[in-house]
Design a protein around this motif. Structure first.
Motif, short mmCIF file in Angstrom:
data_model
loop_
_atom_site.label_atom_id
_atom_site.label_comp_id
_atom_site.label_asym_id
_atom_site.label_seq_id
_atom_site.Cartn_x
_atom_site.Cartn_y
_atom_site.Cartn_z
N LYS B 148 0.86 -1.17 0.00
CA LYS B 148 0.00 0.00 0.00
C LYS B 148 0.90 1.23 0.00
CE LYS B 148 -2.84 -0.07 3.44
NZ LYS B 148 -3.88 0.33 4.40
N LYS B 153 -1.97 12.26 1.16
CA LYS B 153 -2.85 13.40 1.38
C LYS B 153 -2.49 14.14 2.64
CE LYS B 153 -6.42 12.02 -1.57
NZ LYS B 153 -7.69 11.35 -1.58
N LYS B 154 -3.12 15.28 2.77
CA LYS B 154 -2.77 16.17 3.87
C LYS B 154 -2.91 15.50 5.23
CE LYS B 154 -5.52 18.86 1.94
NZ LYS B 154 -6.18 19.64 0.93
N THR B 155 -4.03 14.87 5.44
CA THR B 155 -4.23 14.29 6.75
C THR B 155 -4.22 12.77 6.69
OG1 THR B 155 -6.56 14.59 6.34
CG2 THR B 155 -5.50 16.16 7.80
N ALA B 156 -4.99 12.25 5.82
CA ALA B 156 -5.05 10.80 5.76
C ALA B 156 -5.47 10.44 4.35
CB ALA B 156 -6.09 10.28 6.73
N ALA B 157 -4.78 9.52 3.77
CA ALA B 157 -5.07 9.23 2.39
C ALA B 157 -5.56 7.81 2.21
CB ALA B 157 -3.82 9.42 1.56
N ALA B 158 -6.32 7.63 1.16
CA ALA B 158 -6.72 6.28 0.80
C ALA B 158 -5.54 5.62 0.09
CB ALA B 158 -7.91 6.36 -0.14
N PRO B 159 -5.47 4.33 0.13
CA PRO B 159 -4.39 3.65 -0.59
C PRO B 159 -4.65 3.77 -2.08
CG PRO B 159 -5.87 2.07 0.42
CD PRO B 159 -6.39 3.42 0.77
N LYS B 163 -7.03 1.62 -4.68
CA LYS B 163 -8.21 2.28 -5.23
C LYS B 163 -8.12 2.36 -6.75
CE LYS B 163 -11.02 4.06 -2.14
NZ LYS B 163 -12.25 4.79 -2.11
N GLU C 132 -7.61 12.98 13.56
CA GLU C 132 -7.22 14.39 13.60
C GLU C 132 -7.81 15.04 14.84
OE1 GLU C 132 -7.96 16.74 9.90
OE2 GLU C 132 -9.15 14.96 9.47
N ASP C 583 -11.20 16.48 -1.25
CA ASP C 583 -9.86 16.90 -1.61
C ASP C 583 -9.91 17.68 -2.93
OD1 ASP C 583 -7.25 17.12 -2.48
OD2 ASP C 583 -6.66 15.21 -1.54
N GLN C 634 -13.73 12.10 1.58
CA GLN C 634 -13.30 11.32 2.74
C GLN C 634 -14.10 11.76 3.96
OE1 GLN C 634 -11.45 8.67 3.09
NE2 GLN C 634 -11.00 8.63 0.90
N THR C 639 -11.48 7.88 7.67
CA THR C 639 -11.06 7.89 6.27
C THR C 639 -10.93 6.45 5.77
OG1 THR C 639 -8.76 7.82 6.92
CG2 THR C 639 -9.72 10.00 6.62
N ASP C 640 -10.87 6.31 4.47
CA ASP C 640 -10.67 4.97 3.92
C ASP C 640 -9.39 4.35 4.49
OD1 ASP C 640 -12.94 4.76 2.40
OD2 ASP C 640 -12.05 5.75 0.66
N GLU C 641 -8.35 5.18 4.59
CA GLU C 641 -7.09 4.66 5.13
C GLU C 641 -7.30 4.09 6.54
OE1 GLU C 641 -4.31 4.20 3.64
OE2 GLU C 641 -3.00 3.71 5.33
N TYR C 644 -9.05 0.78 6.21
CA TYR C 644 -8.12 -0.28 5.77
C TYR C 644 -7.25 -0.75 6.93
CZ TYR C 644 -9.31 0.80 0.93
OH TYR C 644 -9.99 0.96 -0.23
#
Lengths: 303, 173, 653, 137
Positions: B148, B153-159, B163, C132, C583, C634, C639-641, C644
């Motif tokens: 992964k 992203k700024k704070t938290a991103a999707a993989p 995706k 956050e 985003d 998101q 979040t998706d992350e 996961y």
């Protein structure tokens, strides 16, 4: 229209009057009741204990015979209807019992095969068990029955007696509301009768206890007959030979125990239907009745 | 005996509360499932389910509100369509579609939750462990799954790769 | 910054520790990446427990906190407050549910429960690592309440909210407020007259300057969220202008059309233009179109219009939809009696002298159809023997309602007693399974009925009732003497089960608030939040939430009102910030989110060519996030992350 | 009249057997007595139906087996039909009868020889078969 028919022992012997009138009425409304080529006693009572595979064999065997003739089977006697319907439900709901019953049936069929060349088909609940009343209502239709009537039974005050076996247990019989049923009333209204509502129409007539303890059973049937009389019924109709026996023949005992007891005739519903359909007197036989219904029927010009 | 690993995605209004009720009533069920609490079953991305299988789940249970009861009007209808679609995708991937199950369980249905849990665990146990030839294998999940990409992203991103790679397939519906 | 998560494992006495090896759990989590501190304690929610969390935050410089304890619905708020007090953002404090969803449901397998608890906590650690710091979103709030239902609970709630200083709309679907309490004769255990204590309240609420009373009105639609609901109320056509009507009653007197009165439970008739009872509030009639001769007979009647001295009758009137905004909604939709038709063994309603408990109330009421005299419906005879039956449809999981309706034991005792007060030489029988008298003065009341008023209590359930030869025959049992009992009575009164008002379930669906499987409104917590719905902004009062007597209904209504006042005490409403965001760098402007959002919170920004989320409106359902093809949408702190990682943690090991 | 209740008797295997045979949970009965209230033949019973269940609940199987009640029952199913808890006394009754009949614990209520006499009279076959099967085993 041909429909397979299971008469049961009593209708072949003591209740021929019921059987004959039912067959003739069926013809008159366009149904050919085809008696199963072979059948046996259904066992009369349904076993209420859990380990009783043997005791459902008889009804399941009869159902498997019926399965060879069609997808439904019609019966008249309340006991037969009760036993066949519940056994059918066991087969449908309990795979283990179905399997066991079929094990026996296979052995049974093996033996018969040589003689009667029957197929070895397992019975898995494929037949729907219908009561004759259900046949009239759902297959023929009360409206159709009405069209075939030669006369209506206007002014005849009839008390419909359901008894126990058609209605209970509700979840298995799925016949009608066990407390306030209506199929019988609707039938009698179709014939033009004056339907009498009475409180004891779903109470027990004493059933098979008549054989073991006559006094006990007569107490029960007296209760039923008394309730019909209190509501000014002129005639009681039933669907069950045992109810007929207890309610009619045992009026002999009631006369002894109740002072001023007024008798009331008890007939099969198919006999009233036969009269309305204009079926000949030889098929509507009242010679076995203890209380003769003919006077009251004559009074209403129905004979 | 094989003990399947199960991920449960429960909406917080109905099924999660139903699971709480099962607990308050001290009803017992097998411990195979771990719950991920979502606001709504409609929040569930098909990707989450695929990820669960990739990470070694033998079964995935989705729980939402009964039709008409969604706290967010119709999130559960979206889930229903996604689940049907996911079953086809799973089938194409060589995963038995029975490993995914969607059930409506209300906050009042603690008993139902218990029954479903039991039945689902039995069903997945009968299916046996999920064998995925291309799977990353067990035990590499957790903090930083090897394949992964790092958060962008700024704070938290999707993989993104996950995706990007599989999402288009998910849009055929 | 490296996350520094603290894990606090609660024993909950033996509730958790009796099944889960809490020491091992704390130890295992101590080794987990990102966890800086891990410990366990008997009761984390206790004062020392919370202090422990606060001190650990400072001492170990924690960036996030996991409390592994009961369900987040119970103590999430508690620990978020504690976190904030010690300097951790409340949204970085998470609960791992290892009680309701672990120790309580896996009691027989301690090893597996311990393993599962570890996994559950790890999933929450993974979530917390990416949480956050957030602030609640402040939104403006409408300081006005809506109370649905004008029975005693609704009236009390409306009065209390209004007296606390807030505008209140009271909506009642019938022509008058008062509900079932207005139908009652006297009330147990004090035997004060129901109307005497009810009528002043009805008048008070009608005249309250801050209460807008809307009778003959129904809720049409509710949208929005706590603090900012938009409501549509259907004001049903009364076919007369109730503002102009002076309540003279001439129309009712002259109206030729009759139909059974709902208020009198069918024991008497009312006119087609009617007020349900003389003390109705407002004391102005409505015209019931279904039975009105003008409407059913091609405009041939029109007597009311001709006779009305103020010309307020208007056959052309139509329903009106009134729109308003409120900040909080109290649902007090009340109860109905279980239908007598369902009790076939008692005649299913076909016997005239087998009546319902509310019919008997009307019979006993001084203003009722018999002016308080006990007369049986069939022939008006004063019954010499009356049988009262408890549990008619209650405590019957097989065919009817499984629950205890709670009030029947008491009101039937009252009925038997009042019957004896009116018919001194009459005999009253009460068939019961258990006499339940849990209330102040209730046991004494029951004792008085049995000892002083000679009410004969028979322990057994009635199997059959039938009416023959003018007698109501009751087949019961007295299980204490081991006998079947047959009573030839003159009348029987059925204590029918209390069920939620028929319309209430539909309303609950519309409001999106939960009910139990029978349709009673579900409270947020059975013990600690009994007057709130789980859905923010909705409060519960009265029998709509479960069978209850008058004092309980009133108490709950006041409780609900105080919760509303509590909400309104703030100028703004602070909403959970767990909402969607988009985003801007990756959004392709495909507008899928706009199409799936049930609240119109996702909007297309023409200037930027991308979608944006309106923070004040977004409810955080996540529909847009699951639908977004580029993962640009998101959810904050989910979040998706995070999903996961939680999934991976759940499957680890 | 004193009864010493022994915990082990409450969970007696034979009582468990009644539950298995009848498929009824004896403890589900909350003793409302509705079965007794509606029973058409209760007059002739020595112990009313709800009391038979009570005896089984408190471990007194023998008293239940020796009751006249189980032989009086006509299997009309009214008790089962109306029970608020879904406990079917008719089935419990059948189970108790079967336990007696299978072990020949007492003399059958219907004597096959006597019945043949009735046979030649006019009772419907179904009644005779029913009585023999329910009351003679």
């Amino acid at each position: 229209m041909k429909i397979p028919y299971y008469p049961g022992c009593t209708l072949h012997e003591r209740a021929l009057d019921f059987d004959v009138s039912a067959r003739e009425c069926a013809k008159a409304v366009g149904v050919e009741l085809e008696e199963l080529p072979i059948w046996t006693c259904c066992g009369a009572v349904f076993p209420l204990v859990s380990d009783s595979v043997m005791e459902i064999l008889a009804p399941v065997r009869n159902l498997s015979y019926a399965a060879r003739e069609g997808d439904k089977v019609v019966t008249l006697c309340s006991f037969c209807y009760h036993v066949l319907k519940r056994a059918n439900k066991v087969v449908r709901d309990d795979p283990e019992k179905m399997e066991k019953a079929n094990l026996f049936l296979r052995a049974d069929t093996d033996a018969r095969e040589e003689i009667e060349s029957y197929t070895k088909e397992d019975y898995e609940g494929q037949v729907d068990v219908l009561h004759y009343l259900e046949m009239l209502r759902d297959v023929v239709g009360y409206d159709e029955v009405k069209k075939k009537l030669r006369r209506t039974l206007d002014g005849l005050r009839v008390a419909p007696y359901y008894g126990c076996m058609l209605l209970r247990p509700k979840k298995e019989m799925e016949f009608d509301d066990p407390e306030q049923p209506s199929i019988f009333e609707e039938f009698l209204e179709t014939l033009g009768c004056d339907v009498v509502d009475f409180a004891m129409k779903t109470e027990c007539c004493g059933g098979f206890q008549i054989v073991a303890d006559e006094d006990l059973a007569v107490q029960c049937s007296r209760n039923v007959v008394g309730s019909a009389l209190k509501n000014d019924a002129e005639i009681i109709v039933t669907t069950c030979p045992l109810c007929r026996y207890n309610l009619d023949k045992k009026q002999h005992e009631m006369e002894k125990s109740v002072r001023g007891f007024k008798k009331i005739p008890v007939v099969y519903f198919t006999q009233l239907l036969g009269i309305a359909l204009g079926i000949g007197g030889e098929h509507i036989d009242f010679s076995d009745n203890y209380v003769d219904p003919r006077p009251v029927l004559a009074e209403k010009s129905l004979l | 005996m094989f003990e399947p690993r199960i991920v449960c995605f429960f909406c917080k209004w109905c099924t999660y509360a139903g699971a709480d009720l099962a607990g308050t009533s001290r009803k017992q069920y097998p411990p195979n499932g771990v719950v991920v609490r979502l606001n709504c079953s409609g929040r569930l991305d098909p990707q989450h389910v695929l990820w669960a299988f990739r990470e070694g789940a033998d079964g995935v249970l989705i729980g939402g509100c009964h039709p008409g009861d969604c706290h967010y009007q119709d999130g559960n209808y979206k889930t229903m369509r996604r689940a049907a679609f996911l079953k086809r995708v799973l089938s194409d991937m060589g995963i038995e579609p029975e490993r995914l199950h969607l059930e409506w369980i209300s906050a009042a249905e603690g008993d139902k939750l218990v029954n479903i849990m039991g039945e689902f665990v039995d069903r997945v146990r009968d299916l046996g462990p999920l064998e995925l030839a291309h799977a990353g294998g067990r035990g590499n999940g957790g903090a930083k799954p090897a394949d992964k990409p790092a958060a962008t992203k700024k704070t938290a991103a999707a993989p993104e790769s996950a995706k990007g790679a599989e999402k288009p397939a998910a849009r055929k519906s | 910054m490296e996350e520094r998560i603290g894990v606090f494992v609660c024993h909950c006495g033996s509730n958790i520790a009796g099944v889960v090896d809490v020491k091992r759990v704390a130890e295992e989590l101590g080794k987990y990446p990102g966890v800086a501190y891990s410990t366990d304690y008997t009761y984390m929610c206790s004062d020392p427990g919370q202090t422990m969390v606060k001190e650990a935050i400072k001492e170990h410089n924690l960036s996030g906190v996991i409390v592994a304890a009961c369900s987040p619905t119970l103590h999430e708020a508690t620990f978020r407050r504690a976190g904030r007090a010690a300097g951790v953002n409340p949204y970085q404090v998470e609960i791992a549910n290892i009680r309701e969803q672990c120790s309580w449901v896996h009691q027989s397998d301690k090893e597996a429960a311990t393993e599962k608890a570890i996994k559950i906590i790890k999933t929450m650690v993974e979530k917390a690592r990416l949480d956050e710091a957030l602030d609640p979103i402040a939104v403006p709030m409408t300081h006005k309440a809506l109370v649905v239902g004008g029975g005693i609970a609704g009236i009390q709630a409306a009065l209390d909210i209004a007296n606390a200083g807030y505008e209140t709309i009271l909506v009642e679907k019938g022509p008058s407020i008062g509900g079932h309490m207005a139908q009652l004769s006297e009330t147990f255990p004090t035997l004060d007259c129901s109307q005497c204590i009810m009528t002043p309240k009805m008048v008070e609420v009608a005249q309250h300057p801050r209460v807008k009373m809307m009778t003959y009105s129904e809720i049409e639609d509710v949208s929005g969220y706590v603090g900012n609901f938009k409501v549509k109320i259907r004001k049903k056509a009364a076919y007369l202008d109730r503002d102009i009507c002076n309540g003279c009653g001439l129309c009712m007197e002259k109206c030729p059309a009759k139909t059974p009165s709902e208020f009198d439970e069918g024991l008497a008739d009312r006119k087609a233009i009617y007020t349900p009872f003389p003390q109705a509030v407002p004391n102005k009639p409505v015209l019931d179109r279904e039975h009105c001769l003008y409407f059913t007979n091609d405009g041939k009647c029109g007597v009311c219009k001709k006779i009305c001295p103020v010309q307020c009758v208007d056959y052309e009137q139509e329903d009106e939809i009134i729109e308003d905004e409120v900040g909080a909604i109290v649902v007090a939709t009340g109860y109905d009696l279980y239908p007598i038709e369902n009790l076939g063994e008692y005649g299913g309603g076909k016997y005239p002298d087998v009546i319902t408990s509310l019919q008997f109330e009307r019979m006993l009421s001084a203003s009722g159809p018999t002016e308080g005299e006990v007369k049986r419906p069939s022939d008006g005879k004063v019954p010499e023997t009356v049988v009262f039956l408890t549990c008619c449809g209650s405590r019957d999981p097989e065919a009817h309602m499984p629950y205890c309706s709670k009030v029947c034991c008491m009101y039937l005792t009252k009925h038997a007693m009042l019957y004896k007060h009116k018919v001194h030489d009459g005999q009253a029988y009460v068939f019961y399974i258990d006499v339940r008298t849990a209330g102040k003065g209730y046991e004494e009341f029951y004792t008085r009925a049995a000892e002083e008023d000679d009410v004969l209590y028979l322990r057994g359930k009635v199997s059959k009732i039938f009416q023959e030869d003018g007698k109501v025959v009751v087949w019961g049992a007295d299980t204490l003497s081991g006998k079947k009992v047959e009573i030839e009575a003159d009348m029987a009164v059925l204590g029918l089960a209390t069920v939620p008002n028929a319309a209430a379930r539909e309303l609950a669906n519309m409001l999106k608030i939960h009910t139990d499987e029978w349709g009673f409104l579900a409270e947020a917590h059975p013990k600690l939040r009994p007057v709130e719905s789980l859905a923010p902004g909705f409060y519960l009062a009265g029998a709509a939430q479960g069978p209850k007597d008058i004092p309980e209904a009133v108490a709950q209504a006041s409780g609900a009102a105080s919760k509303v006042a509590h909400l309104f005490a703030e100028e703004e409403y602070h909403r959970e910030p767990i909402i969607a965001w988009i985003d801007e760098d990756t959004c392709a402007g495909c507008r899928v989110c706009v199409s799936v959002c049930p609240y119109d919170a996702a909007e297309f920004d023409d200037e930027k060519g991308i979608a944006v989320i309106k923070e004040a409106i977004c409810e955080g359902c996540g529909a847009c996030i699951a639908a977004c093809p580029s993962a640009s949408a998101q959810q904050r702190n989910l979040t998706d992350e995070q999903v996961y990682r939680m999934v991976s943690a759940a499957l680890e090991g | 009249m004193r009864l010493t209740i022994k915990s082990e008797e409450l969970r007696d295997d034979l009582i468990k057997r009644v539950e298995d045979l009848s498929r009824q949970g004896l403890l589900e009965c909350y003793q409302c007595g509705k079965c007794s209230a509606g029973c058409p033949v209760v007059n002739e019973m020595d112990i009313i139906p709800s009391e038979v269940i009570r005896l089984l609940q408190i471990g007194q199987l023998d008293e239940a087996l020796n009751s006249k009640t189980i032989w009086v029952c006509a299997s009309c199913l009214q008790c089962a039909s109306r029970c608020p808890k879904g406990v079917e006394f008719s089935n419990i009754c059948d189970a108790l009868r079967q336990m007696v009949l299978r072990k020949r614990l007492s003399i059958p209520r219907v004597d096959a020889d006597e019945v043949s006499a009735i046979m030649v009279s006019d009772a419907p076959q179904m009644g005779v078969v029913g009585a023999l099967r329910k009351l003679n085993g």
